[in-house]
Structure formats: C-alpha cells, structure tokens
Design an enzyme around this catalytic site. Sequence first.
Site: not given
Length: 392
Positions: A326, A250-251, A369, A129, A227, A143, A195, A136, A116, A140
Amino acid sequence: MPMSAPITQDVLTIPRKLPETGRTNIVGLTRDELRDVLIAAGTPEKQAKMRVGQVWQWIYHWGVRDFAGMTNLAKDYRALLAENFEISLPEIVTRQISEDGTRKYLVRIAGGHEVETVYIPEEGRGTLCVSSQVGCTLTCSFCHTGTQKLVRNLTAGEIVGQLLLARDDLGEWPVQGAPKDEARLVSNIVLMGMGEPLYNFDAVRDAMKVCMDNEGLSLSRRRITLSTSGVVPEIARTAEEIGCQLAVSFHATTDEVRNVLVPINKRWNIQTLLDALRDYPRLSNSERITFEYVMLAGVNDSDADAHRLVELIRGIPAKINLIPFNEWPGAPYKRSSNNRIHAFADIVYKAGYASPIRTPRGEDIMAACGQLKSATERGRKSKAQIAAEAAG
C-alpha cells in the site's frame, strides 16, 4: 553494533492526565482486578463474585455506560459504584468511511495522544484492526506507521475500549427482551494496528482476556489474531497466556533483505524466528500460523523468493497472506505488478500452502495495512498543547 544493544529506541512514557475525579476506570480490568477494586471500595467479600458478574455483564454484554442503568443492583450500591468508578472509553476524534465500507477511527486516549482503529466489513464477518501502542518502536522500512516514534504503550482499557467504541458506533449491542441476534458486525479482532503487540504483552493479554470472556464480548480465541514482527521470547507466552491465532510479519526470505525491511531481524533472525514458530504450542493443522508477506517490486517478489519461502516454512502448518504494497507519499518502494503477485502466489499454492492475495481495503482513507499514521490530525495541535494536556 554489538548484538546485545537494543535495536529499538527506549520507551518514552508521557504521564497520563488522570481524570480530575480520581475514579478508577473499570474498562479493561480482568475479573480478578475488578473483584479487588470492588472490595477495596466497600463491596462485602461474600458478594464480590456476584457483583463482578453483574457489573461485567452490564458493561460487556449490554454495552451500558452508566451505573444508574444497572437496574438489578440496589440504588445505594449503584451510588457506591458511581462514586468510586467510571466506565470510560477512548474518544472518537474523527470517523472516515471508505467507499468499500471500511471505517477508520482516529481515537484520542488519555494524555491527548491519538491512535487509529479500522473496521473492515466483509462477507460473513467484520474485522476490527486494533492498535496496541501510540506510534511504534519498530522501523520497518515499508510501513508508514513505523515512521512514527513510540510515545507509549496503550493500557488494557484503551485496547478493549477500541472494540467497545466500534460496537457503539455500529449500534451492535443486544436489546433487552429482543430475540438474540447471532450475526456479529465485529466478529474478529486483529492486533495489527499501530504498534508491536508483543512489546506491550501484559496489557494486550489482559485486554484479550476481557474480549474472550464468555459472559461479555465473547469473542473466541480463534477469532483473534495477533500479528508480530518476530519478538521471539514472547511467542511461546502468547500461546500459553493468550491462546489466540498468530500472524508473523515475515516479508523476506533472506536475512540480508529482512534486516532492511524488518530491522528486528537483526536481533532475532529468520532461523531463530522459525525455530520459535515450529515450537509454537498451539501449532496444528487446524490452527495454522499466518505468514504476512508484503509484495515489493524487485525487492522480495521473485520466483526464487517464492521457492525459498516455501523451503523455509516447510513443516510448519501455515498460510501465506500476500499483501500488495500500500503505497504512501514518499514511500521508498513500489507495489509488485499483479502478474508478479499471481506468479508468486502460484508457486506457493502449488507447494501446498494457501496463498490468498489480500484485497487492499480503505486505501482512499489511508486505512490500509501499513498506512496507519495520524500525522495530519496530530498536526492540528502544537507540541506545547499536547505537552500541557499530558502534564495536566
């Protein structure tokens, strides 16, 4: 688990179905690669540099998709090109347009795989984007994209192709003879799609070289942001070989929490990552590193986290992008409340860092995101169908 053991699954590469014609796709080749293949196809060496420049400008400046349209080349040379080469882009399977103007493209690449690409129009700029892998390697936990297994890396042509097809769709190629239009619909690229770009370094680097070339797509390196979740060994190479802006997923402010949210942290922890960022060769006040920080209720959004974050990045020219989580069906987390996000942002801002809160875009079409996942579209095809196409 011993630290040396890989924390990502091995890359499974499904053989790509090559075009029946056996012609070489020019899209995504660097200038040097294009020169080599043109000479191999019979271009006299003395003419090669000129021919590279001409073909390059037709494809990347004028958006021409057919050698017959390259009118400043002799007819017999156009025939030679058409016999040996093609100008081929990934195929748009579906295009969804959000209420806020965000466009999400489901794009099919060689072998029947789908990724996408998202176009986000904003005041004064438009950001594309771009995906760098099918699926991927990372897992995470917040995500949705990361719940897919990695299928394969994209080629440089498939990465550049996403920009070309977006410009096709937006009708954004100059018209010969018309006055030059300086306003760009696609003015920025973020390598933040599906990815981990630094696990596909060579193809990403070559694709960005094509995008930054002044005689074609002409996007400056300052308008390209890569990123990464923190693939430490490739961070310095990014500055040296690509030179774009850097953003880091980072998160979290402790290894304990980041190990869960961004498991690559088990290999390169917060301290190791920050050391690499402090040494980032392009680091200056004019080129800050962006720290991306997804706001998860009760997980990483306390005042203590905000204070720790500021302490950790002290001395690094940076801005902190706060991203309201999200949500997606079955997500293990909840979005932090607006009050909590603003309180967090305030602490970061008072410590001297820009702390914009990202407005979620395209949520109604699952284009925000962390939501990129083409499972529903892929579900239309059986595994057998995909395997048969790939084996082709």
